[in-house]
Design an enzyme around this catalytic site. Structure first.
Site, PDB file in Angstrom:
ATOM      1  N   ASN A  66       0.701  -1.066  -0.015  1.00  0.00           N
ATOM      2  CA  ASN A  66      -0.075   0.181   0.104  1.00  0.00           C
ATOM      3  C   ASN A  66       0.703   1.276  -0.106  1.00  0.00           C
ATOM      4  O   ASN A  66       1.074   1.912  -1.030  1.00  0.00           O
ATOM      5  CB  ASN A  66      -1.003   0.008   1.211  1.00  0.00           C
ATOM      6  CG  ASN A  66      -1.945   1.055   1.264  1.00  0.00           C
ATOM      7  OD1 ASN A  66      -1.914   1.932   0.523  1.00  0.00           O
ATOM      8  ND2 ASN A  66      -2.977   0.936   2.123  1.00  0.00           N
ATOM      9  N   ASP A  67       1.480   1.596   1.084  1.00  0.00           N
ATOM     10  CA  ASP A  67       2.214   2.735   1.372  1.00  0.00           C
ATOM     11  C   ASP A  67       3.391   2.895   0.317  1.00  0.00           C
ATOM     12  O   ASP A  67       3.595   4.126  -0.353  1.00  0.00           O
ATOM     13  CB  ASP A  67       2.973   2.949   2.729  1.00  0.00           C
ATOM     14  CG  ASP A  67       1.597   3.118   3.529  1.00  0.00           C
ATOM     15  OD1 ASP A  67       0.785   3.679   3.319  1.00  0.00           O
ATOM     16  OD2 ASP A  67       1.877   2.631   4.878  1.00  0.00           O
TER      17      ASP A  67
END
Lengths: 134, 465
Positions: free
Chosen positions: B393-394
């Protein structure tokens, strides 16, 4: 074939390599400078410090070359070899009779043995997976 | 029996073996030979020590090696590759504790180690012994906390309280004072006090660090375990221990540096801790409510993937948690059969330890020449049809490039948004560990595939057949 972009890329690589060599040379020069004092009657500590500093240099240069894909095996193998501390443990557990030191040595031998066997085997398992497929 | 000189020579050989073991990790082809070097070095080191005049009684040693060896072998053969980070953390703690034991033994029976007699140990040895023990103790408790966090025994969330940094700094100062007092008076009480303070310090140092910073923490503890071995090496005037400790110490330090760079954070920032929420609530982003997300089914994904020319898979910690690597590889095989070019892109801090994703993919028989690092593959995203993000994600969040107010601003990210279509396999809309929302989810070319990563891959395979 030889487009400018790839030529430039290659040139940059070469420049990088030259830089590394320069660094290695510098390290060597420092080694020589550092080795002189013990010969002239330096203390044990200075001698050990020399070994230490040189080993850090070696470690630095060797580890930067490790491919990022193998960082996990690097970590588990360094973990295994740091258990070389077992050398100290063996000396502690070595004498006749029973003493606190001998007991502490025994504990340390056991712990280090877990690490040595565990570390090398797990590294081997990992490395076995990194194989080129046809 | 071997003489002092001869054993020093064999220790040198062992050191060289260890250096070669690390050196050969520069490529997967040579790596396995490297491990053999490592084992050879260890055998030389142990046998040489057993042959020195110091060691005369063997039964306890043999017992220790048998017990330890059996436990180590059992664990190493049984462990799942997904649990590798906690295994390594646990192993680090053992090195730390072993260092403490050796230091304690050296303090109580200095004559065995040739560093003086009780009550009159050489000054230099006292300094080295106490420092070696302190680092060992910090490594021990710190690694136990890291293990507990990785294993999920305690919350991965950073545990912080007010005055924490002051307390840690206070303990650090106290430790230095104690070491000075110990060297001056050589009192046993001070020795044990140093041990207690170091143990507490290790605990307090790692507790405030969040689960997602674990790649840095593990590398750091790896480094500490090396320095602890070094400290003991200085105490015993043993060059092998000094060299090996320095190798391991610098290796861990370099890995920590690489991990920090991968997150664009300083090591100080990581150690001070308190970063991240571990998949918690979404940070109050600008207008999260009014934007819509396009979500799709496995069939939709299968259709898109099948018709793509090239796919780049971006795995993250979520893939490890779901144990989805095998299903993912099946999906990739199916795609390759359809003539799609499949590659993998690995972010430096993907997973919970350096190189974690590479090992998992290798475990699932993904050829390593299909796996690329961030720098190698990032420029290929614009010419790629589908970016398949699974459990990451990040590391894909474009806010790292565009939003200076974002906590992850400046972190190098994989440019998945440049691909024609982005498929996001995720369990829910929850944010990543940084607690930042990923605006990628709301883009037109993004399709969310909600569900368990493993199941999703299996369903996609089914849909393609």
């Amino acid at each position: 074939m030889a487009d400018p972009a790839s030529l430039a890329e290659r040139a940059r690589e070469l420049a990088g390599e030259a830089g590394t060599f320069a660094q290695n040379l510098e390290a060597l020069a420092q080694q020589l400078a550092a080795q002189a004092p013990p010969a002239a009657g330096g203390t044990t500590f200075v001698f050990e410090l020399t070994i230490f500093v040189l080993a850090v240099f070696v470690g630095y240069h060797v580890v930067w070359r490790v491919t990022p894909a193998l960082h996990s095996p690097l970590m588990s193998v360094t973990n295994a070899i740091s258990s070389v501390i077992i050398v100290g443990a063996l000396i502690a557990a070595g004498p006749y009779g029973l003493s606190f030191a001998k007991f502490a040595g025994f504990v340390a031998v056991t712990l280090a043995a877990v690490n040595i066997f565990g570390g090398f085997i797990v590294t081997q398992r990992m490395l076995q997976m990194f194989q080129k497929k046809k | 029996m071997v003489s002092e000189n001869l054993s020093a020579f064999f220790y040198l050989i062992a050191s060289i073996c260890f250096i070669l073991a690390l050196r050969s990790l520069s490529s997967p082809q040579t790596a396995r030979t490297g491990n053999v070097y490592g084992i050879a070095g260890m055998v030389v080191a142990v046998v040489t020590t057993l042959l020195t005049p110091h060691v005369v009684s063997f039964w306890l040693i043999v017992l220790g090696i048998l017990i330890g060896g059996a436990i180590g072998t059992y664990i190493a053969l049984r462990i799942h590759m997904t649990a590798l980070p906690q295994l390594v953390a646990a192993f680090h703690s053992l090195v730390g504790l072993a260092a403490v034991c050796v230091a304690a033994a050296a303090f109580s029976a200095p004559a065995e180690f040739g560093i003086g007699i009780p009550g009159a140990i050489e000054r230099a040895s006292l300094v080295e012994m106490s420092i070696g023990m302190a680092i060992g103790a910090v490594t021990f408790t710190g690694s136990i906390v890291a293990f507990a966090k990785l294993q999920g025994l305690v919350s991965g969330r950073p545990l912080s309280f007010s005055g924490q940094h002051v307390l840690n700094a206070g303990l650090g100062v106290l430790l230095v004072v104690l070491i000075v007092v110990f060297v001056a008076a050589e009192a046993a009480a001070t020795f044990w006090l140093i041990l207690l303070v170091s143990l507490a310090l290790g605990l307090l140092l790692i507790l405030p660090i969040g689960g997602a910073d674990m790649p840095v923490v593990i590398s750091m503890l790896n480094s500490y375990s090396g320095w602890a071995a070094c400290g003991i090496g200085f105490t015993l005037s043993n060059s092998l221990l000094i060299i090996t400790g320095a190798l391991v110490g610098s290796s861990g330090a370099i890995l920590s540096y690489i991990m920090c760079k991968g997150m664009n954070r300083s090591i100080v920032n990581v150690i001070l801790g308190g970063f991240g929420t571990e998949g918690g609530v979404i940070a109050a982003g600008a207008g999260t409510g009014d934007r819509s997300v396009k979500s799709g089914s496995a069939e939709d994904a299968a259709f898109i993937l099948k018709n793509a020319g090239s796919v780049i898979v971006v795995p993250g910690y979520g893939m490890a948690v779901a144990q989805a690597q095998h299903a993912l590889r099946e999906m990739a095989d199916q795609l390759k059969k359809e003539g799609v070019k499949v590659r993998y892109a690995i972010h430096p801090v993907a997973g919970r330890m350096p190189g974690h994703m590479n090992v998992l993919l290798a475990e699932a028989n993904v050829p390593y020449d299909e796996v690329f690092e961030l720098d190698e593959i990032n420029r290929d995203f614009p010419s790629t049809d589908v970016a398949f993000v699974i459990g990451a994600n990040d590391v894909t969040n474009p806010a790292a490039k565009t939003d200076p107010s974002s906590p992850i601003y400046g972190m190098p990210i994989l440019d998945v948004e440049r691909a024609k279509t982005v498929l996001f396999v995720k369990r829910s809309m929850a944010s990543g560990y940084a607690g930042v929302e990923n605006e990628l989810f709301y883009r037109n070319n993004t399709m969310m595939l909600f569900g368990d990563a493993k199941k999703m891959c299996e369903e996609i395979v089914k849909a393609m057949e």
